[in-house]
Scaffold this motif. Structure first.
Motif: not given
Length: 141
Positions: A6-7, A10, A14-15, A21, A43, A47
């Motif tokens: 999940q990290s 992200k 992410g979604t 998901q 992205q 970030r």
């Protein structure tokens, strides 16, 4: 500490980028093999403060991110490697800004090279992960 799926997702947007998901490592593997969206490149750049030219070189992208919809499987794998290391650095150092700074700064434990310069190969990424692991466990690096 291993960086969670999940990290990594992200870090890749992410979604918002994946449009659904990502439920675990098998789901992420499937997406990597099929090709990640080019939006994930933007992205991770936003970030962690990486510009498109640096990302194009680091990821060995054959074309501009805006010219195709998907990365190929090899480009996607390199992008996930970058996301994994950047997310790990963020977890260990406390936030994305500190991780971005650390990734760009020459590091004595890496023979004076910035960690980011080693992420173009799996072997280099393993070295960077080892240094982050030592930092995480309070060992001077």
């Amino acid at each position: 500490m291993a960086t969670s799926t999940q990290s990594i997702v992200k870090a890749l947007g992410g979604t918002h980028v994946f449009r659904r998901q990502v439920r675990g490592i098998e789901d992420l593997l499937e997406r990597v093999r099929a090709g990640l969206p080019f939006a994930a490149v933007d992205q991770i750049g936003q970030r962690f403060g990486l510009n498109r030219d640096d990302l194009r070189v680091l990821l060995r992208l054959s074309t501009s991110p805006s010219s195709r919809g998907l990365l190929d499987a090899e480009e996607s794998d390199r992008l996930v490697r970058l996301a994994r290391i950047a997310a790990f650095a963020s977890d260990v150092l406390g936030d994305d800004a500190k991780a971005s700074h650390w990734l760009r700064r020459p590091n004595r434990a890496l023979s004076g090279r910035p960690p980011l310069s080693l992420l173009d190969t799996d072997l280099g990424a393993r070295e960077v992960e080892a240094v982050l692991g030592r930092i995480e466990h309070g060992v001077y690096s």
